[in-house]
Design a protein around this motif. Structure first.
Motif, mmCIF file in Angstrom:
data_model
loop_
_atom_site.group_PDB
_atom_site.id
_atom_site.type_symbol
_atom_site.label_atom_id
_atom_site.label_comp_id
_atom_site.label_asym_id
_atom_site.label_seq_id
_atom_site.Cartn_x
_atom_site.Cartn_y
_atom_site.Cartn_z
ATOM 1 N N ILE A 1 21.836 5.084 19.262
ATOM 2 C CA ILE A 1 21.042 5.751 20.303
ATOM 3 C C ILE A 1 21.009 7.255 20.078
ATOM 4 O O ILE A 1 19.952 7.849 19.859
ATOM 5 N N LEU A 2 22.182 7.894 20.125
ATOM 6 C CA LEU A 2 22.282 9.333 19.860
ATOM 7 C C LEU A 2 22.607 9.524 18.380
ATOM 8 O O LEU A 2 23.668 10.020 18.005
ATOM 9 N N THR A 3 21.663 9.145 17.563
ATOM 10 C CA THR A 3 21.928 9.077 16.130
ATOM 11 C C THR A 3 22.183 10.459 15.520
ATOM 12 O O THR A 3 23.057 10.616 14.658
ATOM 13 N N PHE A 4 21.444 11.476 15.962
ATOM 14 C CA PHE A 4 21.656 12.829 15.428
ATOM 15 C C PHE A 4 23.020 13.369 15.858
ATOM 16 O O PHE A 4 23.764 13.926 15.053
ATOM 17 N N THR A 5 23.332 13.186 17.128
ATOM 18 C CA THR A 5 24.570 13.738 17.676
ATOM 19 C C THR A 5 25.790 13.027 17.123
ATOM 20 O O THR A 5 26.797 13.670 16.776
#
Length: 979
Positions: A814-818
């Motif tokens: 979901i929060l792949t970048f973070t």
């Protein structure tokens, strides 16, 4: 005492406190950071690298097949929702240990692009008919290719993984060849036939449309009640009713006056009661302002249930029911066409036909039957034994009457050009005026009703009899039965999708697959001019497929017929079909050229994922194509999502100014915020988005990010050598690991059924409530102030390490970048995406500690409320100034608090627990009467390092302003930092 204390507190102990330290920033700066990460992933060829690693490890394969967006224009918020959900699937399956195949694709053929190209040529002063077809198709191909490049970059900006360089497109030469091969399977199996029947026709687009290309909108249509005079005949004594039918008329009602010239019959239902009604009074011309068309003495045949309404609409004021008319009498009548008096071309007999489609719910109880302009009309006409040849062609492809239509030649049913395009033309008013001339218009009005429109042009459509090519739904090997069985065998998320698509397939007509356009894959076959039958020859088919693979669909239109037919056939004996395939057939074949037979993929797909409108579109066309050629669905499961609305629940439109562009969100807040919005949404329903919702999502993101940041800071310098075995951990750590174990199961189960809100919501709650508000706050003193060798601190850091590893896994789809940024910040060089979420150790499952801490939290809630009251009254400024006395009147709660450092749990300097009865004025909370708190001030001196107030402060002469615990910690620090 205070003077003495002040004289020895010269040292600044801040350097000895182990405060969190990390280079992971509090402010994410996502709009700048995300493109940098995307570039890094692309340079590392991350998707393929992970796939190769999984394949080397023998991982199971998961195939997500992409429903193709249309290659026309920038992506909108609906596209973003769809592609982000697909990315959640890809990444969550990678997280679960699968090798995931996902090939993004594009739908390229069809009318929207044709229109754009027509506009471009018009701007250069060239009409479409003046542009060579090959040049036109080339322009369409270049236009689509340009938008594929644009959309691909926009999708990648959202963090979507996939085979972007090896994408598929329905306009690729090899794809057009494969679609043609799939079409030939229907040809060779006998499921294909040519029929002349009424189909939905768009005059504006000049093509037939399938059910999936139709949408219904409110529309105001003219309504007319028309008299069909009963012809006199030699009726003899067949029935008393005949005597009353001399000079009478059967009355029909229709909302399509323009179809009256095509009328060939009137239908009735033998189960409906009909009678002759004689008009005895009418409204005056003075009252109406015009002379009514109904006359005293008129005899009208009507359904009894509807007679009153019809006669009132005709401005009759009184009438008499003369006699019932039985069905056998109705069936023997011959009527005159209402326009017969004006032109001999309408001088034929109009028969009465029995049909179950007729009802007495509305109208007159009789149905005006134009077999060239309605499915029911067509069916009842043929069922009566009449031939296809007897069905007249009245309206041409442009929506105008053919030249041979008496009285109305050339009149437009629908306007197709200019500002009036899509509006009804002169046909309706002209037909009504002619009916007035004959005296057969009984009444007219207007009605708002749901009317079919083209989903592309938004213009009204008409039913028009044309020769078209169809795929048969029923027959010996029923495609309908195969499709229904496949639906039953498919998993649906949500499950109600099964009923939706099932209801559509169960009642749908034969599949109309031919279109009269230029930009598409052709129905590449020949028809014998003598027999009218299509040529079935595998050698011919093979040559067709190969030439299309080499030169694209253009080859079919530009190469000589002999190239395809070979030496065995005379081209003069065959007609080349130049229609193109329904674009839904195009996209329905994507499984055949994208996953079937492709290396490192598999057929059928594990999942298809699209909007709920695709039950009538891509889901259904793929189902029918695959069942017709392979006997089963091309998918094991289908997931559908709703549509995106604005914050007020209204449909987005540029005219309303309520659109939200995903590009703007990515630019202003970051694609990660869009991803989190998608995750929080219940995608099975329609979602809402707007500035306030985005801001709420930003706030939620910050809390999740700050949890990761705190963990990274608290874990600064952590090594495996510091770790504590589970058996040696304090109660609180065992409790937290139990919660991790439970949440891990929820997360894995939610991902397994594509419940992404079922992941992010409990994870967010866990971060905010269990970690930030409880665990981090309780252990903050130990983490900052205990000596590094302290078992409690080491246990805390061990659990925090576990928490960081789990959170960066749970949130990674979901929060792949973070998650990737945080993982790299912890010193890991391999991308987070390579990791697999293994099940939490069963050792962590500890019901005893869970139950214990439920009771401890009850005590904590009462103490916190009691201290808050004192803080509000300015008695204390901080909980560290308190030393509450807690009276516990419940044995289970008392037992739970044993061997627990109550002061640490309460975040006070001191605390006393007692089973003695509580004073009457003690503090209690409603519902927790067994716990009472008596406030007391903490006694002693304030530790200069931890700020706890304790009597022991100053007991260690080396550090006269510290507590004993802090003195030992500072001594250890000094020993390692000497010199």
């Amino acid at each position: 005492m205070s003077d003495s204390n002040a004289s020895v507190t010269a040292r600044d102990y801040r350097e000895t406190v182990f405060l969190p330290e990390t280079d992971f920033p509090m402010r994410a700066g996502l709009p700048k950071a995300e493109p940098e990460l995307l570039k890094k992933w692309e340079e590392a060829d991350l998707y393929h690298a992970v796939r190769k690693a999984r394949q080397a490890a023998g991982a199971p394969l998961f195939v997500l097949h992409d429903g193709p967006p249309y290659a026309n224009g920038n992506i909108h918020i609906g596209h973003a929702l769809n592609k982000i959900l697909k990315d959640f699937v890809v990444r969550s399956k990678l997280l679960a240990g699968y090798d995931v195949d996902y090939v993004p694709g594009w739908d390229c053929h069809g009318l929207p692009i044709e229109w754009k190209i027509e506009e471009q040529f018009r701007a250069k002063g060239r009409k479409k008919d003046e542009v060579p077809a090959a040049e036109f198709r080339k322009a369409c191909r270049e236009y689509a290719a340009g938008w594929i490049d644009v959309q691909r970059e926009e999708f990648k900006r959202l963090g979507v993984l996939g085979e972007w360089q090896d994408r598929y497109a329905t306009m690729d030469f090899t794809t057009e060849a494969k679609v043609t091969a799939e079409f030939h399977k229907f040809l060779m199996s006998g499921q294909l036939y040519r029929g002349s029947k009424p189909v939905m026709w768009s005059p504006v687009e000049r093509t037939a449309l399938a059910d999936a290309e139709i949408e219904y909108h409110p529309h105001v249509s003219p309504t007319i009640w028309v008299k069909f005079p009963i012809q006199p005949g030699d009726w003899g004594d067949a029935s008393e009713a005949f005597a009353h039918l001399h000079g009478a008329s059967v009355v029909i009602w229709t909302t399509t006056p323009w179809t009256i010239p095509a009328n060939r019959a009137v239908s009735f239902n033998p189960k409906v009661a009909y009678s002759v009604y004689e008009v005895t009074g009418v409204k005056s011309e003075e009252d109406l302002g015009f002379a009514p068309w109904v006359k005293t003495g008129d005899k009208l045949v009507l359904a009894d249930k509807l007679a009153e309404g019809v006669l009132q609409a005709a401005n009759a004021t009184s009438w008499t029911k003369v006699i019932d008319v039985p069905p056998d009498v109705l069936g023997g009548l011959r009527l005159s066409h209402p326009l017969a008096a004006l032109d001999a071309g309408y001088g034929f007999d109009v028969p009465m036909l029995a049909g179950d489609h007729v009802t007495d719910d509305a109208g007159t109880g009789f149905v005006h039957t134009a077999p060239g302009h309605g499915a029911d009309d067509y069916n009842v006409w043929l069922k009566s034994g009449r031939s296809l040849d007897s069905i007249p062609d009245t309206v041409d492809p442009d929506g105008a009457y053919y030249p041979h239509v008496p009285l109305f030649a050339g009149l437009k049913v629908l306007e197709t050009e200019g500002k009036k395009a899509g509006k009804f033309g002169d046909a309706n008013p002209t037909v009504m005026n002619r009916l007035i001339e004959t005296g057969n218009l009984l009444a007219r009005g207007r009605v708002e009703h749901s009317y079919p429109h083209s989903w592309r042009s938004k213009a009204p459509v008409i039913f028009r009899n044309t020769p078209q090519w169809f795929i048969r739904m029923d027959g010996e090997e029923s495609l309908r039965d195969k499709a229904m069985a496949a639906i039953a065998a498919t998993a649906f998320y949500p499950d109600q999708g099964r009923n939706r698509i099932g209801g559509m397939v169960e009642t749908r007509p034969d599949w109309l697959i031919s279109r009269q356009r230029n930009w598409g894959t052709p129905l590449a076959m020949f028809v014998d001019k003598t027999t009218g039958e299509p040529l079935k020859d595998e050698a011919v088919n093979g040559r067709i497929i190969q030439m299309i693979a080499d030169g694209g669909a253009d080859a079919w239109f530009t190469r000589p017929d002999a190239d395809f037919l070979g030496n065995g056939y005379n081209p003069d004996d065959y007609e080349k079909v130049t229609d193109i395939l329904d674009v839904w057939f195009d996209s329905g074949c994507t499984h055949a050229f994208t996953i079937e037979g492709r290396e490192n993929s598999a057929w059928p797909a594990d999942l298809y994922l699209e909007g709920s409108d695709q039950h009538r579109g891509w889901f259904q066309s793929s189902l029918l194509e695959s069942c017709g050629t392979r006997g089963r669905a091309p998918y094991k499961a289908v997931l559908t999502h709703g549509f995106t609305l604005d914050e007020n629940g209204e449909k987005m439109s540029k005219s309303k100014g309520n659109t939200i562009a995903p590009q703007d969100i990515a630019k202003d807040s970051g694609a990660e915020i869009l991803r989190l919005w998608v995750a929080f949404a219940d995608y099975s329903e329609d979602q809402r988005i707007g500035k306030q919702i985005i801001q709420t999502t930003v706030d939620a993101y910050r809390k999740l990010r700050n949890t990761l940041r705190y963990l990274l800071g608290a874990l600064n310098g952590f090594t495996d050598g510091e770790a504590v075995d589970y058996a040696d951990m304090p109660s609180l750590e065992r409790y937290i690991l139990n919660e991790v174990h439970a949440l891990d199961g929820k997360v894995r189960d939610a991902y397994a059924v594509y419940d992404f809100a079922g992941v992010v919501r409990p994870v967010a709650d866990f971060c905010i409530q269990t970690l930030s508000a409880l665990y981090f706050d309780i252990r903050k003193d130990s983490l900052y102030c205990d000596a590094p060798s302290s078992l409690k601190r080491r246990a805390c850091r061990t659990v925090m390490h576990i928490l960081f590893e789990r959170l960066t896994l749970w949130l990674s789809p979901i929060l792949t970048f973070t998650a990737e940024e945080a993982w790299a910040s912890s010193g890991n060089t391999q991308a987070n995406l390579f990791r697999v979420l293994e099940a939490a150790p069963d050792e962590w499952h500890n019901v005893t500690e869970h139950d214990r801490w439920q009771k401890i939290e009850q005590v904590l809630s009462v103490v916190t409320a009691a201290l808050e009251e004192k803080r509000r009254d300015k008695v204390i400024g901080s909980a560290l100034e308190a030393a509450p006395v807690v009276h516990i009147a419940d044995n289970a709660v008392w037992e739970a608090m044993q061997e627990i450092d109550a002061a640490e749990v309460f975040r006070t300097s001191q605390a006393t627990l007692t089973i003695e009865p509580a004073p009457a004025d003690s503090f209690k909370l409603e519902g927790l009467a067994m716990i009472a708190v008596v406030f007391a001030q903490a006694e002693g001196r304030k530790c200069a390092r931890s700020w706890r107030i304790l009597p022991e402060v100053g007991s260690d002469p080396r550090y006269p302003d510290l507590s004993l615990r802090d003195a030992e910690a500072v001594a250890a620090y000094d020993a390692t930092h000497a010199g």
